[in-house]
Design an enzyme around this catalytic site. Structure first.
Site, PDB file in Angstrom:
ATOM      1  N   CYS A 103       0.838  -1.209   0.000  1.00 51.35           N
ATOM      2  CA  CYS A 103       0.000   0.000   0.000  1.00 51.35           C
ATOM      3  C   CYS A 103       0.874   1.262   0.000  1.00 51.35           C
ATOM      4  O   CYS A 103       1.524   1.562   1.001  1.00 51.35           O
ATOM      5  CB  CYS A 103      -0.911  -0.054   1.227  1.00 51.35           C
ATOM      6  SG  CYS A 103      -1.781   1.472   1.585  1.00 51.35           S
ATOM      7  N   CYS A 111       0.059   3.825   2.666  1.00 54.23           N
ATOM      8  CA  CYS A 111       0.495   3.313   3.974  1.00 54.23           C
ATOM      9  C   CYS A 111       1.967   3.648   4.207  1.00 54.23           C
ATOM     10  O   CYS A 111       2.357   4.045   5.304  1.00 54.23           O
ATOM     11  CB  CYS A 111       0.302   1.797   4.062  1.00 54.23           C
ATOM     12  SG  CYS A 111      -1.414   1.260   3.927  1.00 54.23           S
TER      13      CYS A 111
END
Length: 108
Positions: A33, A36
């Site tokens: 991600c 993230c």
């Protein structure tokens, strides 16, 4: 991962988060991600700034699907603030450090 950022898992979530005596900030993330990864420095700064007052950690949703599912994580990054075993605030998407700080300060 920074030394003051804890690693939460399906196995330790109950004891480390839900039964914690202090507020706990949990970053639900995954290695693939991009947003993230963008959040990592912010989470590390919060962990450093609030060391000794707030527990800060990350939970890899790929490796710990049980807690991610039980927490209704639909998108990552999602950061949840727990106090006394209950979610008191939920942040979805990339969130500025100041928003986390304001939320944490209100719980201390």
């Amino acid at each position: 991962m920074a030394e003051n950022v804890l690693e939460f898992t399906d196995a330790n979530f109950q004891s480390e988060v839900l039964e914690a005596s202090e507020p706990v900030l949990v970053d639900f993330w995954a290695p693939w991600c991009g947003p993230c990864k963008m959040m990592m420095p912010t989470i590390e700064e919060i962990a450093s700034d609030y060391s000794g007052r707030v527990r800060v950690g990350k939970l890899n949703t790929d490796e710990n699907p049980g807690i991610a599912s039980a927490s209704s994580i639909n998108a990552i990054p999602t950061v949840m603030l727990y106090k006394n075993g209950e979610v008191v605030e939920k942040f979805v998407g990339v969130t500025p450090k100041e928003r986390f700080a304001a939320s944490l300060d209100s719980q201390l």
